[in-house]
Design a protein around this motif. Sequence first.
Motif, PDB file in Angstrom:
ATOM      1  N   HIS A  68       0.845  -1.204   0.000  1.00 44.46           N
ATOM      2  CA  HIS A  68       0.000   0.000   0.000  1.00 44.46           C
ATOM      3  C   HIS A  68       0.880   1.255   0.000  1.00 44.46           C
ATOM      4  CE1 HIS A  68       1.152  -0.410   4.207  1.00 44.46           C
ATOM      5  NE2 HIS A  68       0.891   0.889   4.352  1.00 44.46           N
ATOM      6  N   ASP A  70       0.758   5.110   1.884  1.00 47.28           N
ATOM      7  CA  ASP A  70       0.015   5.781   2.950  1.00 47.28           C
ATOM      8  C   ASP A  70      -0.750   6.954   2.339  1.00 47.28           C
ATOM      9  OD1 ASP A  70       1.151   3.966   4.666  1.00 47.28           O
ATOM     10  OD2 ASP A  70       2.690   5.335   5.403  1.00 47.28           O
ATOM     11  N   HIS A 125       4.779   0.170  -0.089  1.00 47.66           N
ATOM     12  CA  HIS A 125       5.488  -0.652   0.897  1.00 47.66           C
ATOM     13  C   HIS A 125       4.578  -1.748   1.437  1.00 47.66           C
ATOM     14  CE1 HIS A 125       3.680   2.781   2.991  1.00 47.66           C
ATOM     15  NE2 HIS A 125       3.629   2.069   4.086  1.00 47.66           N
TER      16      HIS A 125
HETATM   17 FE   LIG Z   1       2.127   2.188   5.550  1.00 46.30          FE
END
Ligand SMILES: [Fe+2]
Length: 192
Positions: A68, A70, A125
């Motif tokens: 994903h 952020d 990540h």
């Molecule tokens: Fe994250």
Amino acid sequence: MEEYQREMKGLGERIIRLILKFLGISEEEMMKLLTSTDESIGKPHMALRLNSYPPCPDPGQVMGLAAHTDTSLCTILHQVGNNGLQIFKDGTGWVPLSPMSGTLIVNIGDLLHILSNGRFPSILHRVMIQENKEHRFSLAYFYDPPGEIYISPYCKPLSDTPQFPLYRSVNVKEYFAIKAKKTGKGLPAIKI
Ligand SMILES: [Fe+2]
Ligand SMILES: O=C(O)CCC(=O)C(=O)O
């Protein structure tokens, strides 16, 4: 915990301020982005997430945290214990980021990606479970702008090359909802 959050808020603000200054964003605009209280809920919208990854006898069968980016402007990450975090680098693939004592990791989030028109790209990540018996923990502090504002790509008004916005303007709350609906893939949904 409160003291940790206070420190992270201060650090996040310093990092974001430096980046916004570099991008040429005015003090007035900065104030809107760095306001830490959401008017609609009357309390801070920054979030501290405590992640816990228990050991698994068959780590190949499980995923700690799926790939994903952020959503935040930036995320300040403290890893406790063993390996597991990996970032995706174009042309290389998944690269491990081992915890280093006394070191914090700063991830750029989608909202800074949009605001900087892709100059500060958000990083894909994930967390893998390692083949050892240690429990892994991490603390992720999400430095978010207020939910009610709109984020638009900032294109330098004076530049040697033409500047085109890559993303449409988006309300922060709306963007969180888009990401939830598109199972984490928010940027393609608002690409112009
Ligand atoms: Fe994250
Ligand atoms: O546990 C980690 O190292 C990463 C956590 C993370 O990416 C997140 O909470 O968004």
